[in-house]
Enzyme design. Structure first.
Site, PDB file in Angstrom:
ATOM      1  N   HIS A 102      46.671 -25.873   2.916  1.00  0.00           N
ATOM      2  CA  HIS A 102      46.383 -24.519   2.455  1.00  0.00           C
ATOM      3  C   HIS A 102      46.566 -24.382   0.947  1.00  0.00           C
ATOM      4  O   HIS A 102      45.737 -23.773   0.253  1.00  0.00           O
ATOM      5  CB  HIS A 102      47.296 -23.548   3.193  1.00  0.00           C
ATOM      6  N   ASP A 118      41.397 -20.786  -1.052  1.00  0.00           N
ATOM      7  CA  ASP A 118      41.570 -20.856   0.394  1.00  0.00           C
ATOM      8  C   ASP A 118      41.858 -19.473   0.978  1.00  0.00           C
ATOM      9  O   ASP A 118      42.959 -19.203   1.474  1.00  0.00           O
ATOM     10  CB  ASP A 118      42.680 -21.837   0.793  1.00  0.00           C
ATOM     11  N   SER A 127      44.867 -17.130  -0.795  1.00  0.00           N
ATOM     12  CA  SER A 127      45.033 -16.804   0.620  1.00  0.00           C
ATOM     13  C   SER A 127      44.726 -15.322   0.868  1.00  0.00           C
ATOM     14  O   SER A 127      43.617 -14.862   0.613  1.00  0.00           O
ATOM     15  CB  SER A 127      46.443 -17.182   1.070  1.00  0.00           C
TER      16      SER A 127
END
Length: 457
Positions: A264, A193, A169
């Protein structure tokens, strides 16, 4: 009196034992396992002013007991860091509630099972917690602190190309800025991601991009919400289109994890599964996900027919040099580990229709099946779709067709010129499995059994 004598004797033995441990040169903190920090709302104001970036080390010598890692660690006689081994650097992302990420240890151990490496975990929980916009303000400072450690490791013999950053992330953009500070000479960056909010329109200097390392890859699983929707690497894997992942809840009334986090975090779980090497997670380059699903992209000619694969293969298995820039590659996955699916291209050709119709196609292997419904129109006679099937083409036992157009204005009888299945990527020596000239009445099930053996196609 007897109890007091025993208490005095126990105290003497405890002091003696402690002195023996200290005399042996092992300090208490050397044998304790280090852990990631966690923080709470009560300390938020104090923690905002300090990042407190720290590092944990795991190797094959201490896979279950992390050691605190700093610039002076290498001079200690108990150091497990091996300067001749590659180094994997794990960088977590935003932590809304200040809790330590539970997946870090699993990812580190998966890396250690796959390769003999140093795994350095970057712990910046304090700077990564609570208000997202303030956390984004911190990420470059975190990258700067990491670069100081990398410089120190270079003085001990580590080479920049031996570092592989794995950023989750927001951690992907932290990793990217470390790469920027080293002018793209870091060996590899894997973005799991990469974060989207506040980065989708950012300049390449401020986010992960292909110039940040010798090879940059990204796995996209939530590009419509928490992840980024644009390519950020040399190769970008878009799983199931990069958005809604199979097995993740679609209802707002589901759990917070199921609705918000599941897509996610799927990138992390798929990557860990790929490291275990159970089955290949291979992508096919294509302009868009819809083009991929419609069977418009069937091979990897742009990579000289070697499709990119998620994992630790050099350059994701791509042999071409230079690597074609910012390629989107697509793949379908299942809902649970090991997440691998075979890409089956289903092609249906029908005779011209007077009315619209609907055909249900089922592929069966053992006790598992894959179902797809084609909605047939009068103006089209050829239909294609790529399906995720649990088994290879040569293991498909049966194909079933059913004319499900039960309404009066639907076509009654269907003549199917051919139904063919093949496995992607297409290889020149593989022929599709086809059945020709099939007549199906409305509501009647048609079935055909294949007689085949894997390896003989």
């Amino acid at each position: 009196m007897l109890w007091e004598d025993k208490a005095v004797l126990f105290s003497i033995l405890l002091v003696y034992s402690s002195s023996q441990v200290l005399a042996s040169g092992e300090r208490q903190e050397d044998v304790e396992c280090a852990e990631l920090n966690s923080t709470r709302w009560q300390g938020y104001r104090q923690q905002r002013s300090k990042l407190e970036v720290q590092y944990l080390l795991l190797t094959r010598k201490n896979p279950d007991c992390a050691q605190r890692f700093d610039q002076d660690y290498l001079s200690k006689p108990t150091s497990y860091f091996n300067t001749s081994c590659p180094t994997k650097v794990i960088v977590h992302g935003y932590r809304a509630l200040g809790r330590k990420p539970s997946w870090v240890t699993d990812l580190a151990q998966a890396l250690l099972r796959a390769q003999d490496v140093n795994v350095v975990v970057v712990d910046w929980i304090y700077g990564a917690s609570f208000a997202y916009n303030l956390v984004v303000e911190n990420y470059k400072e975190v990258a700067l602190q990491i670069s100081v450690l990398i410089n120190r490791l270079q003085t001990h013999g580590c080479k920049l190309e031996s570092f592989h950053f794995i950023g989750v992330s927001l951690g992907a953009h932290v990793s990217g800025f470390v790469g920027t500070l080293f002018e793209g000479k870091i060996g590899r960056i894997t973005g799991l991601d990469p974060a989207g909010p506040m980065f989708k329109g950012a300049d390449t200097y401020d986010r992960l991009d292909p110039t940040d390392a010798l090879f940059v890859e990204a796995i996209h699983t939530d590009s419509d919400y928490l992840g980024i929707s644009i390519p950020v690497g040399h190769v970008d894997f878009f799983l199931n289109g990069g958005m809604d992942q199979t097995g993740c809840a679609r209802s707002r009334f589901a759990t917070m994890y199921g609705y918000v986090i599941c897509d996610h975090m799927r990138a992390v779980h798929v990557y860990m599964s790929a490291l275990n090497g159970t089955c290949p997670l291979m992508g096919i380059p294509c302009f868009s996900y819809e083009d991929f699903l419609q069977g418009s992209c069937v091979d990897c000619e742009v990579y000289k027919r070697r499709c990119p694969t998620i994992g630790l293969q050099e350059n994701s298995g791509i042999a071409t040099s230079p690597i074609p820039g910012q390629q989107k590659v697509f793949l379908l996955t299942t809902s649970s580990s090991p997440f691998c699916a075979h890409h089956i291209l289903l092609r249906l050709e029908v005779s011209p229709l007077d009315k619209s119709a609907e055909v249900e196609v089922t592929l069966l292997t053992w006790n598992e099946e894959t179902v797809h419904r084609f909605r047939l129109q009068t103006a089209t006679t050829v239909y294609q779709r790529v399906l995720a099937h649990p088994a290879a083409l040569c293991q498909i036992d049966t194909i079933r067709l059913k004319n499900t157009g039960a309404r009066l204005y639907r076509q009654g009888d269907l003549h199917i010129k051919s139904v063919c299945i093949s496995e992607l990527p297409l290889l020149r020596h593989e022929e599709p499995l086809c059945v020709n000239n099939i007549d199906i009445r409305r509501g009647v099930l048609w079935s055909h059994d294949f007689v085949q053996v894997c390896g003989t196609l």
